[in-house]
Design an enzyme around this catalytic site. Structure first.
Site, PDB file in Angstrom:
ATOM      1  N   GLY A  52       2.268  19.407   2.201  1.00 44.95           N
ATOM      2  CA  GLY A  52       1.455  18.329   1.634  1.00 44.95           C
ATOM      3  C   GLY A  52       0.558  17.704   2.684  1.00 44.95           C
ATOM      4  N   PRO A  53      -0.737  18.055   2.700  1.00 51.15           N
ATOM      5  CA  PRO A  53      -1.629  17.519   3.725  1.00 51.15           C
ATOM      6  C   PRO A  53      -2.341  16.241   3.294  1.00 51.15           C
ATOM      7  CG  PRO A  53      -2.716  19.296   2.595  1.00 51.15           C
ATOM      8  CD  PRO A  53      -1.428  19.052   1.854  1.00 51.15           C
ATOM      9  N   GLY A  67       1.287  13.315   5.414  1.00 53.46           N
ATOM     10  CA  GLY A  67       1.475  14.669   5.952  1.00 53.46           C
ATOM     11  C   GLY A  67       0.575  14.908   7.162  1.00 53.46           C
ATOM     12  N   LYS A 106       3.570  14.148  -3.134  1.00 51.25           N
ATOM     13  CA  LYS A 106       3.888  12.974  -3.941  1.00 51.25           C
ATOM     14  C   LYS A 106       5.260  13.151  -4.590  1.00 51.25           C
ATOM     15  CE  LYS A 106      -0.061  10.774  -3.817  1.00 51.25           C
ATOM     16  NZ  LYS A 106      -0.095   9.480  -3.179  1.00 51.25           N
ATOM     17  N   LYS A 122      12.287  -0.034   0.239  1.00 53.77           N
ATOM     18  CA  LYS A 122      10.872   0.388   0.230  1.00 53.77           C
ATOM     19  C   LYS A 122      10.338   0.429  -1.200  1.00 53.77           C
ATOM     20  CE  LYS A 122       6.982   2.267   1.748  1.00 53.77           C
ATOM     21  NZ  LYS A 122       6.621   3.641   1.987  1.00 53.77           N
ATOM     22  N   ASN A 151       6.971  -1.323  -2.649  1.00 55.66           N
ATOM     23  CA  ASN A 151       5.929  -0.615  -3.410  1.00 55.66           C
ATOM     24  C   ASN A 151       5.766  -1.198  -4.815  1.00 55.66           C
ATOM     25  OD1 ASN A 151       7.048   2.296  -1.754  1.00 55.66           O
ATOM     26  ND2 ASN A 151       5.055   1.383  -1.445  1.00 55.66           N
ATOM     27  N   ASN A 174       1.849  -1.747  -4.698  1.00 55.32           N
ATOM     28  CA  ASN A 174       0.980  -0.606  -5.042  1.00 55.32           C
ATOM     29  C   ASN A 174       0.196  -0.789  -6.334  1.00 55.32           C
ATOM     30  OD1 ASN A 174       2.490   0.234  -2.826  1.00 55.32           O
ATOM     31  ND2 ASN A 174       2.354   2.377  -3.417  1.00 55.32           N
ATOM     32  N   ASN A 212      -4.690  -1.888   5.074  1.00 50.71           N
ATOM     33  CA  ASN A 212      -4.460  -0.568   4.447  1.00 50.71           C
ATOM     34  C   ASN A 212      -4.893  -0.528   2.985  1.00 50.71           C
ATOM     35  OD1 ASN A 212      -3.562   2.012   4.949  1.00 50.71           O
ATOM     36  ND2 ASN A 212      -1.587   1.648   3.973  1.00 50.71           N
ATOM     37  N   GLU A 228       1.825   7.547  -8.356  1.00 50.70           N
ATOM     38  CA  GLU A 228       3.297   7.586  -8.352  1.00 50.70           C
ATOM     39  C   GLU A 228       3.882   6.453  -9.205  1.00 50.70           C
ATOM     40  OE1 GLU A 228       4.661   9.589  -4.245  1.00 50.70           O
ATOM     41  OE2 GLU A 228       3.790   7.603  -4.000  1.00 50.70           O
TER      42      GLU A 228
END
Ligand code: KPL
Length: 311
Positions: free
Chosen positions: A8-9, A13, A79, A190, A194, A198, A257, A272
């Protein structure tokens, strides 16, 4: 022979691949898109650190079908909803000597991790550091944060030394890393962060830090995190004391971010949401806990994904 494979780039990643490479590890990146894999193999990864310094990482890259023997450590950086498919492809190549590390947001991938690599050491992890991608093989690291890893499920065939090997690899790559016996608590810690950040950033189109300047966003954040906290406590998950304070602290630490969900919405990619607010809704309903705020957030993000609104 490579030391680590990263599947996963995306932003995480590429960040991991570049930093591992900078620490002297030989890394192979696996991408499902052959053209993008060829591009990564040719041009490498450009990493921009929070202080503006850059590093150009030369990495090997290929599609999964071309991998015959994976390196001893495999990082799954797809993901949450891509974990089952990635593990399905990887499974025939895994051995008891393999360590598979899953670094996803949310909890949607945990069942697949527990079920699809039973002979290997399976590790779940979460990272509080942020990153965003600015193009193929281009990643901007935004804000440092601790990475926590541990065997998942708890009885996975992982000698503690193997978790330590992964931790040492991450530390050498400049990622502050801790190991824990029960990773489900940190994974939920976490998740709750999120849950609070998110979806709101995706809906408002703002950076993480900007949420704190908006009274409505702060109110919704507090309510969504409180619902998730109640679900976690009902399930007996060992979460930390004050999830809302943690969420606010992460907002500040990653204020510049662009959250992964906002990045997905902007690129018109699936988000997600099901593994984050959607997971809280499902578990809340199962246990009779009110989850109206998470339901509202999940439904609105799904509407965004379906193209009812544009960013
Ligand atoms: O994990 C994140 C994400 O964007 O998915 C946070 C912690 C919110 C950092 O952006």
């Amino acid at each position: 022979m490579h030391d680590a494979m990263i599947i996963g780039p995306g932003a995480v990643g590429c960040l991991l691949a570049a930093r591992l490479c900078r620490s002297g590890r030989r890394v192979i990146l696996v991408d499902r898109d052959p053209e993008r894999a060829a591009n990564l193999a040719e041009h490498g990864i450009l990493l921009v650190e929070p202080d503006g310094s850059t590093f150009h990482a030369r990495v090997a890259a290929s599609v999964m079908a071309a991998v015959t023997a994976p390196p001893p450590v495999v990082f799954l950086c797809v993901k949450s909803m891509g974990v089952a498919a990635a593990l399905g492809q990887l499974r025939p190549l895994l051995s008891p000597a393999s360590t598979v590390v899953a670094l996803q947001n949310g909890i949607g991938h945990l069942d697949a991790l527990a079920e699809l690599a039973p002979r290997s050491c399976t590790v779940a992890g979460v990272t509080a550091g942020g990153a965003h991608s600015t193009g193929v093989g281009q990643v901007v690291a935004a804000g440092a944060g601790i990475t926590t890893i541990g065997a998942y499920p708890r009885n996975a065939s992982c000698h503690p030394g193997r978790i330590e090997t992964v931790a040492a690899m991450l530390r050498a790559a400049g990622l502050e890393t801790e190991t824990v016996d029960d990773v489900l608590g940190p994974v939920w810690d976490k998740l709750l962060v999120n849950v609070g950040i998110n979806a709101l950033t995706a809906l408002l189109g703002c950076r993480n830090g900007e949420l704190l300047e908006n009274p409505w966003a702060r109110e919704v954040m507090a309510a969504a995190v409180a619902e998730g906290e109640r679900v976690a406590r009902t399930l007996g998950i060992g979460i930390s004391a004050d999830p809302l304070a943690r969420t606010v602290a992460v907002c500040r630490a990653t204020s510049a971010n662009i959250s992964s969900m906002l990045q997905d919405v902007r690129r018109r990619r699936p988000t997600e949401i099901e593994a984050i607010n959607g997971a809280v809704v499902r578990l809340g309903r199962e246990h009779g806990i009110p989850v109206a705020v998470n339901e509202m957030l999940a439904r609105r993000v799904i509407a965004l994904e379906q193209g009812l609104a544009t960013h």
